[in-house]
Design an enzyme around this catalytic site. Structure first.
Site: not given
Ligand code: MRU
Length: 353
Positions: A241, A92
């Site tokens: 992220d 990812r």
């Molecule tokens: O696609 P995901 O579910 O991995 O995205 C997660 C998010 O966007 C969260 O807000 C982010 O990773 C922060 S988690 C503490």
């Protein structure tokens, strides 16, 4: 009155074996699965069996340790470890925590591979991954402590996606702040965006709040503007992220819209994230690679087709919130308000980072 909350953990390591709670099956079923090869780990990250920025970093690091253990046990050369690293990195693209954790364990591997016996090397790599895991848990508790001070005694809090125990080593970042405020006895109601299309809010955040007995309403993503305009929401808090040098934040798609609403209606908009989420090499949000996922995640829901077969769908997984829309970033080392490049640099430098 102070309360005591449960400790939810999304992964477990037993005798160098990694078990993860399958987030694709939640909330219907609590299924634990073993990831026994680095390929299993890479697939689990890509398919979102586990997800959330800090957690994919932690699981990536364990995946590297598992990969090196299997190399050694199969009598293969250690040079092949580079391939393990690259495979795990290629899962990812947006959350920096994955690259941060993998680079950290890779540096240790490079140092230890000539200094230690093969058995010692395996043990040391698992220990390093475990350190990343535990540090994240403690960081979240600290984020909770700093963040909960910002939450009024009685508050309606809107949150997006899942930033809780399921996205981290445990406790959570934005949801960790909510947990800490609730544990402190505050009168809190959480408004949970369902977070289309993967439904992290409906499936995961609601599941966590349910376990903890924290009052909440599930809302459609489209309801946020209406609720905010009615004065029903006091605070918005989200995770991150990746945070760039100038303070722009990549987070789940829909976050930017919330930040604009917060600004228009003059309510605080907080981002909670560990310092491992900062990427000072990337200057601003426009330089962050944004993951685009399969059209099918939008065209189907719970296995049912919900759009004509030939529909073209655009499924960007993250968006960018500009620094000027953020009231404060809450980290395990304290708060950054007035977010700009200079303040971020100073903040991290004075904390030895
Ligand atoms: O696609 P995901 O579910 O991995 O995205 C997660 C998010 O966007 C969260 O807000 C982010 O990773 C922060 S988690 C503490």
């Amino acid at each position: 009155m102070a309360r005591r909350l449960k400790d939810i953990r999304p992964i477990e390591l037993k005798n160098q074996k990694l078990y993860v709670l399958n987030q694709l099956k939640l909330p219907k079923e609590e299924e634990w699965i073993e990831l026994s090869t680095y390929e299993d780990v890479a697939k689990a990250i890509k398919d979102m069996v586990i997800r959330g920025a800090p957690l994919i970093g932690i699981v990536g690091a364990y995946g590297f340790a598992i990969g090196v253990k299997n190399l050694i046990n199969d009598g293969k050369p250690l040079d092949e470890a580079k391939n393990i690293l690259e495979t795990l990195k290629n899962t990812r693209p947006t959350a920096i925590n994955l690259f941060w954790a993998l680079d950290r364990i890779w540096k240790k591997f490079e140092k230890w591979k000539t200094q230690k016996t093969k058995k010692e090397l395996i043990k040391a790599l698992f220990k390093e991954a475990n350190r990343i895991d535990l540090e994240d848990y403690h960081a979240n508790k600290s984020i909770g402590g700093y963040g909960q001070v910002l939450i009024p005694k009685k508050a309606n809090i809107l949150t997006h996606c899942n930033t809780g125990a399921l996205a981290t080593s445990g406790w959570g970042t934005a949801l960790g702040v909510i947990r800490s405020a609730f544990e402190d006895g505050k009168d809190i109601t959480v408004f949970v965006d369902e977070t289309r299309p993967y439904l992290q809010g409906a499936r995961l955040t609601a599941w966590e709040l349910e376990q903890e007995g924290i009052p909440y309403y599930l809302i459609t993503d489209n309801s946020a503007g209406f609720l905010i305009s009615k004065g029903i929401i006091d605070v918005i808090i989200v995770g991150a992220d990746r945070i760039t040098a100038n303070g722009d934040v990549a987070n789940k798609i829909g976050t930017y819209t919330l930040s604009v609403l917060a600004k228009t209606h003059n309510i605080p908009f907080y981002v909670a994230a560990p310092t491992s989420t900062f990427d000072l090499e990337t200057q601003s949000g426009t330089d962050i690679p944004i993951e685009q996922r399969s059209e099918n995640e939008i065209k189907t829901c719970g296995g049912c087709q919900i759009a004509p077969k030939n529909t073209k769908a655009l499924n960007y997984s993250f968006d960018i919130t500009p620094a000027e829309n953020i009231t404060a970033i809450i980290t395990e080392k304290g708060l950054i308000s007035e977010i700009n490049k200079e303040n971020i640099q100073k903040f991290l430098k004075y904390r030895g980072l």
